[in-house]
Design a protein around this motif. Structure first.
Motif, PDB file in Angstrom:
ATOM      1  N   GLU A  93     -16.266 -38.009  12.993  1.00  0.00           N
ATOM      2  CA  GLU A  93     -15.727 -38.746  11.851  1.00  0.00           C
ATOM      3  C   GLU A  93     -16.076 -40.226  11.911  1.00  0.00           C
ATOM      4  N   ARG A 188     -22.305 -33.070   8.089  1.00  0.00           N
ATOM      5  CA  ARG A 188     -22.461 -33.815   6.833  1.00  0.00           C
ATOM      6  C   ARG A 188     -22.584 -32.876   5.633  1.00  0.00           C
ATOM      7  N   TYR A 189     -23.193 -31.718   5.839  1.00  0.00           N
ATOM      8  CA  TYR A 189     -23.290 -30.746   4.752  1.00  0.00           C
ATOM      9  C   TYR A 189     -21.897 -30.326   4.287  1.00  0.00           C
ATOM     10  N   TRP A 190     -21.043 -29.986   5.255  1.00  0.00           N
ATOM     11  CA  TRP A 190     -19.723 -29.469   4.886  1.00  0.00           C
ATOM     12  C   TRP A 190     -18.769 -30.549   4.413  1.00  0.00           C
ATOM     13  N   LEU A 191     -19.099 -31.823   4.641  1.00  0.00           N
ATOM     14  CA  LEU A 191     -18.231 -32.900   4.142  1.00  0.00           C
ATOM     15  C   LEU A 191     -18.042 -32.801   2.636  1.00  0.00           C
ATOM     16  N   SER A 192     -19.086 -32.404   1.940  1.00  0.00           N
ATOM     17  CA  SER A 192     -19.000 -32.327   0.483  1.00  0.00           C
ATOM     18  C   SER A 192     -18.865 -30.899  -0.042  1.00  0.00           C
ATOM     19  N   HIS A 193     -18.854 -29.903   0.848  1.00  0.00           N
ATOM     20  CA  HIS A 193     -18.795 -28.521   0.405  1.00  0.00           C
ATOM     21  C   HIS A 193     -17.583 -27.749   0.928  1.00  0.00           C
ATOM     22  N   ARG A 194     -16.999 -28.218   2.012  1.00  0.00           N
ATOM     23  CA  ARG A 194     -15.999 -27.414   2.685  1.00  0.00           C
ATOM     24  C   ARG A 194     -14.701 -27.298   1.905  1.00  0.00           C
ATOM     25  N   GLU A 196     -10.747 -27.625   1.167  1.00  0.00           N
ATOM     26  CA  GLU A 196      -9.879 -28.796   1.326  1.00  0.00           C
ATOM     27  C   GLU A 196      -9.146 -28.781   2.659  1.00  0.00           C
TER      28      GLU A 196
END
Length: 233
Positions: A93, A188-194, A196
């Motif tokens: 993070e 970083r991929y999952w930061l915007s896809h994961r 909540e």
């Protein structure tokens, strides 16, 4: 002691010694496997509660859970594991470029041929992915889905490294060097896809967790009826 305090070298050794002890079965994860396992849970698509991942640390079934010497020992090992997971989460993070997997070294042919032993770490990572197979599919199908290949190959192909031709073996020996970058790319991929419900660091004061307090795993149960009870039986 705060649960976001990083483990000291002595505490890492303490956890390592416990995982290698005779108190549980040979199916228990070792420290490197645990680090890889926690990394995949931290960077993955969904939050996995301790009530799910903790039994996986000990082995494939409930019968593999250790017989702790006391509730105090159980709470201490739980604290060390939570802090290790939080350390990984906080590093990614705050300073993802500083993330480092926990590897050892192994030799082949002779002492002049060594490479990082990433099998145990990679095996733990793939165990974590396996806990949410379906949720990982969007990443695996994405343009950067191949980032998981070093972990997959190291997990399953390392035992056959001595049988590889020299050129292939040299290429295989470079795979551990790709893991840190792969972990950051996946994170970083999952930061915007994961989902909540992400794997957030647990920042509760460990000294305030009593047996009648709510369990840190978030189940809503009292600690004595949740993780403490699970580890003692």
């Amino acid at each position: 002691m705060q649960l976001d305090d990083p483990l000291s070298d002595a505490e890492l050794t303490e956890l390592d010694d416990f995982l290698l002890s005779d108190i549980h079965s040979d199916e228990c994860m070792i420290l490197m496997t645990l680090h890889g396992f926690f990394t995949s849970l931290v960077i993955g698509p969904e939050w996995v509660p301790p009530s799910e991942w903790l039994p996986q640390v000990w082995g494939p079934g409930a019968a593999h859970a250790p017989e702790f010497e006391s509730a105090r020992q159980s709470e201490r090992i739980t604290e060390l594991m939570l802090r290790l997971m939080n350390e990984i989460a906080i590093c990614l993070e705050v300073a993802p470029e500083e993330y480092e997997p926990l590897f050892d070294q192994y030799e082949y042919d002779d002492a002049d041929h060594r490479c990082l032993d990433a099998q145990a770490w990679s095996y733990g990572f793939m165990r974590g992915v396996g806990m949410r197979d379906d949720a990982w599919e969007p990443f695996l199908d994405s343009s950067i889905g191949s980032a998981v290949l070093p972990m997959h190959r190291l997990s399953y192909e390392t035992p056959f490294v001595e049988e590889m031709p020299a050129e292939q073996r040299a290429q295989f020996a470079k795979l551990p060097d790709e893991i840190s970058e792969a972990v950051v790319a996946i994170y970083r991929y999952w930061l915007s896809h994961r989902n909540e419900q992400v794997q957030q660091p647990v920042r509760r004061d460990a000294s305030k967790v009593g047996r009648n307090d709510p369990c840190p795993c978030g189940s809503g149960k009292k600690y004595k009826h949740c993780c403490a009870d699970r580890m003692l039986h």
